[in-house]
Design a protein around this motif. Structure first.
Motif, PDB file in Angstrom:
ATOM      1  N   UNK A  47       3.406   1.543 -11.484  1.00 45.03           N
ATOM      2  CA  UNK A  47       2.421   1.046 -10.532  1.00 45.03           C
ATOM      3  C   UNK A  47       1.202   0.537 -11.301  1.00 45.03           C
ATOM      4  N   UNK A  48       0.820  -0.706 -11.058  1.00 46.42           N
ATOM      5  CA  UNK A  48      -0.293  -1.314 -11.778  1.00 46.42           C
ATOM      6  C   UNK A  48      -1.575  -1.266 -10.944  1.00 46.42           C
ATOM      7  N   UNK A  49      -1.479  -1.695  -9.692  1.00 48.41           N
ATOM      8  CA  UNK A  49      -2.675  -1.769  -8.850  1.00 48.41           C
ATOM      9  C   UNK A  49      -2.271  -1.742  -7.383  1.00 48.41           C
ATOM     10  N   UNK A  50      -3.143  -1.159  -6.560  1.00 45.22           N
ATOM     11  CA  UNK A  50      -2.910  -1.132  -5.121  1.00 45.22           C
ATOM     12  C   UNK A  50      -4.170  -1.564  -4.394  1.00 45.22           C
ATOM     13  N   UNK A  51      -3.959  -2.054  -3.179  1.00 44.23           N
ATOM     14  CA  UNK A  51      -5.085  -2.391  -2.317  1.00 44.23           C
ATOM     15  C   UNK A  51      -4.683  -2.079  -0.882  1.00 44.23           C
ATOM     16  N   UNK A  52      -5.543  -1.349  -0.179  1.00 46.91           N
ATOM     17  CA  UNK A  52      -5.260  -1.002   1.200  1.00 46.91           C
ATOM     18  C   UNK A  52      -5.686  -2.134   2.132  1.00 46.91           C
ATOM     19  N   UNK A  53      -5.335  -2.007   3.399  1.00 46.03           N
ATOM     20  CA  UNK A  53      -5.752  -3.056   4.334  1.00 46.03           C
ATOM     21  C   UNK A  53      -7.253  -3.020   4.576  1.00 46.03           C
ATOM     22  N   UNK A  54      -7.898  -1.951   4.130  1.00 43.96           N
ATOM     23  CA  UNK A  54      -9.353  -1.889   4.204  1.00 43.96           C
ATOM     24  C   UNK A  54     -10.044  -2.388   2.957  1.00 43.96           C
ATOM     25  N   UNK A  55      -9.254  -2.720   1.942  1.00 44.28           N
ATOM     26  CA  UNK A  55      -9.821  -3.273   0.717  1.00 44.28           C
ATOM     27  C   UNK A  55     -10.053  -2.282  -0.397  1.00 44.28           C
ATOM     28  N   UNK A  56      -9.656  -1.044  -0.227  1.00 44.89           N
ATOM     29  CA  UNK A  56      -9.802  -0.061  -1.295  1.00 44.89           C
ATOM     30  C   UNK A  56      -8.763  -0.318  -2.374  1.00 44.89           C
ATOM     31  N   UNK A  57      -9.220  -0.350  -3.618  1.00 44.55           N
ATOM     32  CA  UNK A  57      -8.325  -0.658  -4.731  1.00 44.55           C
ATOM     33  C   UNK A  57      -8.206   0.518  -5.692  1.00 44.55           C
ATOM     34  N   UNK A  58      -7.072   0.554  -6.367  1.00 40.87           N
ATOM     35  CA  UNK A  58      -6.834   1.530  -7.424  1.00 40.87           C
ATOM     36  C   UNK A  58      -6.026   0.867  -8.523  1.00 40.87           C
ATOM     37  N   UNK A  59      -6.265   1.314  -9.751  1.00 39.70           N
ATOM     38  CA  UNK A  59      -5.604   0.718 -10.906  1.00 39.70           C
ATOM     39  C   UNK A  59      -5.105   1.803 -11.849  1.00 39.70           C
ATOM     40  N   UNK A  60      -4.030   1.502 -12.531  1.00 39.71           N
ATOM     41  CA  UNK A  60      -3.597   2.361 -13.622  1.00 39.71           C
ATOM     42  C   UNK A  60      -4.641   2.236 -14.736  1.00 39.71           C
ATOM     43  N   UNK A  61      -4.861   3.313 -15.467  1.00 39.74           N
ATOM     44  CA  UNK A  61      -5.945   3.344 -16.450  1.00 39.74           C
ATOM     45  C   UNK A  61      -5.849   2.203 -17.471  1.00 39.74           C
ATOM     46  N   UNK A  62      -4.636   1.845 -17.837  1.00 39.50           N
ATOM     47  CA  UNK A  62      -4.457   0.858 -18.905  1.00 39.50           C
ATOM     48  C   UNK A  62      -4.929  -0.550 -18.534  1.00 39.50           C
ATOM     49  N   UNK A  63      -5.151  -0.822 -17.241  1.00 42.94           N
ATOM     50  CA  UNK A  63      -5.577  -2.164 -16.834  1.00 42.94           C
ATOM     51  C   UNK A  63      -6.977  -2.175 -16.233  1.00 42.94           C
TER      52      UNK A  63
END
Length: 115
Positions: A47-63
């Motif tokens: 998993x590299x990155x996610x974004x919810x329908x509300x716009x909250x994002x998360x990233x794997x540490x390496x990116x």
């Protein structure tokens, strides 16, 4: 029927940028979570990155600090801006979209970063 189609992959040198896009067609809109995964040869899908329908994002540490995920709900697209690419970013990148409990996948686009 839902189809996800990635575009924007390619061969670049280290330090370059690429922008991946994923266009989603079908009868479903407003996916709960959209994401980008990648899989390098011999490795598990990551998993590299996610974004919810509300716009909250998360990233794997390496990116973190290099990649930015975004979505356009009106166009039903999700993108991944990748800057300062490294050889270890080389992988097939997959678009993913989740609606309730169903997960949809694209076919993947190759990103190759040469040193």
């Amino acid at each position: 029927q839902v189809q996800l189609r990635e575009s924007g992959g390619g061969l670049v040198q280290a330090g370059a940028s690429l922008r991946l896009s994923c266009a989603i067609s079908g009868t479903i809109f407003n996916f709960n979570t959209m994401a980008w995964y990648r899989q390098a040869p011999g490795n598990q899908r990551e998993l590299v990155a996610t974004i919810t329908n509300g716009g909250t994002t998360n990233y794997v540490d390496s990116v973190k600090g290099r990649f930015t995920i975004s979505r356009d709900n009106a166009k039903n697209t999700v993108s991944l801006q990748m800057n300062s690419l490294k050889p270890e970013d080389t992988a097939v990148y997959y678009c993913n979209a989740v609606y309730i409990v169903t997960s949809y996948w694209g076919q993947g686009t190759q990103v190759t970063v040469s040193s």
